[in-house]
Design a protein around this motif. Structure first.
Motif, PDB file in Angstrom:
ATOM      1  N   SER A   1       0.817  -1.213   0.000  1.00 14.07           N
ATOM      2  CA  SER A   1       0.000   0.000   0.000  1.00 14.07           C
ATOM      3  C   SER A   1       0.852   1.264   0.000  1.00 14.07           C
ATOM      4  CB  SER A   1      -0.934   0.010   1.217  1.00 14.07           C
ATOM      5  OG  SER A   1      -0.195   0.110   2.427  1.00 14.07           O
ATOM      6  N   ARG A   2       2.151   1.127   0.316  1.00 17.00           N
ATOM      7  CA  ARG A   2       3.029   2.296   0.354  1.00 17.00           C
ATOM      8  C   ARG A   2       3.718   2.573  -0.976  1.00 17.00           C
ATOM      9  NH1 ARG A   2       7.429   1.875   4.591  1.00 17.00           N
ATOM     10  NH2 ARG A   2       7.919   3.876   3.605  1.00 17.00           N
ATOM     11  N   VAL A   3       3.515   1.723  -1.983  1.00 18.77           N
ATOM     12  CA  VAL A   3       4.170   1.908  -3.278  1.00 18.77           C
ATOM     13  C   VAL A   3       3.470   3.017  -4.052  1.00 18.77           C
ATOM     14  CG1 VAL A   3       4.786   0.831  -5.466  1.00 18.77           C
ATOM     15  CG2 VAL A   3       4.896  -0.497  -3.353  1.00 18.77           C
ATOM     16  N   ILE A   4       4.248   3.990  -4.537  1.00 21.71           N
ATOM     17  CA  ILE A   4       3.689   5.098  -5.310  1.00 21.71           C
ATOM     18  C   ILE A   4       4.473   5.270  -6.603  1.00 21.71           C
ATOM     19  CG2 ILE A   4       2.934   6.311  -3.229  1.00 21.71           C
ATOM     20  CD1 ILE A   4       5.325   8.241  -3.651  1.00 21.71           C
ATOM     21  N   ASN A   5       3.870   5.967  -7.567  1.00 24.60           N
ATOM     22  CA  ASN A   5       4.556   6.403  -8.780  1.00 24.60           C
ATOM     23  C   ASN A   5       4.978   7.845  -8.526  1.00 24.60           C
ATOM     24  OD1 ASN A   5       5.326   7.232 -11.347  1.00 24.60           O
ATOM     25  ND2 ASN A   5       3.757   6.027 -12.362  1.00 24.60           N
ATOM     26  N   TYR A   6       6.259   8.061  -8.188  1.00 24.13           N
ATOM     27  CA  TYR A   6       6.654   9.359  -7.658  1.00 24.13           C
ATOM     28  C   TYR A   6       6.835  10.421  -8.732  1.00 24.13           C
ATOM     29  CZ  TYR A   6      11.562   8.849  -9.122  1.00 24.13           C
ATOM     30  OH  TYR A   6      12.714   8.714  -9.843  1.00 24.13           O
ATOM     31  N   ASN A   7       6.864  10.043 -10.021  1.00 25.87           N
ATOM     32  CA  ASN A   7       6.976  11.008 -11.108  1.00 25.87           C
ATOM     33  C   ASN A   7       5.633  11.142 -11.798  1.00 25.87           C
ATOM     34  OD1 ASN A   7       9.538  12.134 -11.167  1.00 25.87           O
ATOM     35  ND2 ASN A   7      10.439  10.340 -12.140  1.00 25.87           N
ATOM     36  N   SER A   8       5.023  12.319 -11.770  1.00 29.96           N
ATOM     37  CA  SER A   8       3.708  12.514 -12.367  1.00 29.96           C
ATOM     38  C   SER A   8       3.752  12.390 -13.886  1.00 29.96           C
ATOM     39  CB  SER A   8       3.158  13.887 -11.969  1.00 29.96           C
ATOM     40  OG  SER A   8       4.030  14.921 -12.383  1.00 29.96           O
ATOM     41  N   TRP A   9       4.922  12.670 -14.502  1.00 29.33           N
ATOM     42  CA  TRP A   9       5.021  12.626 -15.956  1.00 29.33           C
ATOM     43  C   TRP A   9       5.328  11.226 -16.472  1.00 29.33           C
ATOM     44  CZ3 TRP A   9       9.676  10.667 -17.335  1.00 29.33           C
ATOM     45  CH2 TRP A   9      10.711  10.781 -16.417  1.00 29.33           C
ATOM     46  N   CYS A  10       5.601  10.305 -15.589  1.00 30.15           N
ATOM     47  CA  CYS A  10       6.070   8.985 -15.996  1.00 30.15           C
ATOM     48  C   CYS A  10       4.997   7.944 -15.708  1.00 30.15           C
ATOM     49  CB  CYS A  10       7.356   8.635 -15.242  1.00 30.15           C
ATOM     50  SG  CYS A  10       8.175   7.166 -15.836  1.00 30.15           S
ATOM     51  N   GLY A  11       4.654   7.161 -16.700  1.00 29.75           N
ATOM     52  CA  GLY A  11       3.640   6.132 -16.541  1.00 29.75           C
ATOM     53  C   GLY A  11       4.188   4.887 -15.877  1.00 29.75           C
ATOM     54  N   ASP A  12       3.361   3.853 -15.842  1.00 32.72           N
ATOM     55  CA  ASP A  12       3.748   2.621 -15.167  1.00 32.72           C
ATOM     56  C   ASP A  12       4.903   1.912 -15.857  1.00 32.72           C
ATOM     57  OD1 ASP A  12       1.861   2.970 -13.242  1.00 32.72           O
ATOM     58  OD2 ASP A  12       0.342   1.743 -14.226  1.00 32.72           O
ATOM     59  N   GLY A  13       5.196   2.265 -17.117  1.00 30.39           N
ATOM     60  CA  GLY A  13       6.294   1.615 -17.820  1.00 30.39           C
ATOM     61  C   GLY A  13       7.661   2.103 -17.407  1.00 30.39           C
ATOM     62  N   CYS A  14       7.719   3.208 -16.658  1.00 28.54           N
ATOM     63  CA  CYS A  14       9.004   3.757 -16.225  1.00 28.54           C
ATOM     64  C   CYS A  14       9.448   3.093 -14.918  1.00 28.54           C
ATOM     65  CB  CYS A  14       8.893   5.258 -15.996  1.00 28.54           C
ATOM     66  SG  CYS A  14       8.362   6.189 -17.444  1.00 28.54           S
ATOM     67  N   TYR A  15      10.733   3.295 -14.608  1.00 35.80           N
ATOM     68  CA  TYR A  15      11.250   2.823 -13.323  1.00 35.80           C
ATOM     69  C   TYR A  15      10.954   3.888 -12.267  1.00 35.80           C
ATOM     70  CZ  TYR A  15      13.699  -0.764 -15.951  1.00 35.80           C
ATOM     71  OH  TYR A  15      13.994  -1.825 -16.761  1.00 35.80           O
TER      72      TYR A  15
END
Length: 308
Positions: A11-25
């Motif tokens: 539950s703590r995992v986030i996508n920290y870059n708003s410009w980067c989709g799920d395909g990014c690291y």
């Protein structure tokens, strides 16, 4: 690799870059109860089920604060975070679009370093500066080549023929600095004209790349499209991994016995062991018995045993 602090809490995992989709690291752990710039240590299970230690810093991202974690290879569950002498280092990253000899430091953002502070300048394939980085520098780089309160550079080129028969030139160029005499000692504008050339550093890097290209190691794996072969064989895996292991063993062997700190030696071993671990995984999957080792203490003696 980046989720050391929340492997047991998805539950703590986030996508920290708003410009980067799920395909990014771009997947990271959130900071939990920690504030921006706060540092802490965490113990986590590695891929072998052993306990490893990582140092994390709460960092502001464009899509939320995240835990920026780096594994401490010298520590285990019992020693994680103990007796570690740290200092505040300036941390910044600057994109550069043209060649220059001076680079201005940005805003004062700090991070906690267990080694030395420093800055690095990176070059692209066109021999132009691509970016400048300020932050924690590695024990290996600082001890082996740079020294305290100094900056060095190397400037080399390697000519090679790629797997399509095209003549190419690889630019090998960079600047590095290290310092530990005061907090934020690397919060400085950079003047590369004051740096000293280290030809011995350049010689080792050039020798490594010449070896990699000459052996047609997995440097060319993606270029030659060998990953689209109909069948993966043990012979193919051997040709893929072993030449690279041999080249790194020779290069790192010339460095190992010049190092004095356990941290720098551990870092060198870890970089080399990663390649061996990747080979071991493929052995397990395809039932191969390719075994290669490197005796760094003996000066980089490479040994390949087992069979295909």
């Amino acid at each position: 690799y980046y989720l050391q602090d929340c492997l047991d809490d998805g539950s703590r995992v986030i996508n920290y870059n708003s410009w980067c989709g799920d395909g990014c690291y771009s997947k990271r752990c959130d900071c939990g109860t920690h504030a921006v710039d706060e540092m802490w240590w965490t113990v986590y299970p590695d891929e072998d089920g052993e306990s490893s230690c990582a140092k994390c810093t709460c960092t502001a991202g464009s899509n939320g604060n995240y835990a920026d974690c780096e594994t401490d290879w010298d520590a285990d569950a019992d020693t994680c975070g103990s007796e570690v002498v740290t200092q505040q280092c300036h941390e910044d990253w600057s994109d550069v679009t043209s060649e220059s000899t001076t680079y201005a430091v940005g805003n004062l953002s700090t991070t906690e370093c267990s080694g030395q502070c420093g800055w690095d300048i990176y070059y692209d394939d066109e021999d132009e500066v691509s970016n400048v980085w300020w932050g924690c520098n590695s024990d290996l780089t600082c001890e082996a080549f740079v020294g305290e309160n100094t900056c060095v550079y190397y400037d080399e080129q390697v000519q090679y023929t790629d797997c399509f028969g095209v003549e190419k030139t690889e630019i090998l160029k960079g600047f590095w600095s290290c310092c530990s005499d005061a907090d934020n000692c690397n919060h400085v504008d950079i003047d590369t004209t004051a740096c000293t050339e280290r030809s011995d550093y350049g010689d080792i890097v050039k020798e490594l790349y010449e070896c990699l290209y000459a052996d047609n190691s997995f440097f060319f794996f993606h270029e030659c499209d060998e990953d689209n072969v109909d069948e993966i064989t043990c012979s193919g895996l051997e040709n893929y991994f072993v030449p690279t292991l041999r080249c790194y063993c020779t290069a790192y062997g010339s460095l190992y016995n010049t190092l004095t700190s356990d941290g720098a030696k551990a870092e060198l071993k870890e970089e080399l062991s990663y390649l061996g671990e990747e080979l071991s995984k493929w052995n397990d999957v395809f039932g191969c018995s390719i075994v290669a080792s490197c005796d760094l203490e003996g000066g980089g003696v490479f040994v390949e045993t087992g069979g295909r």
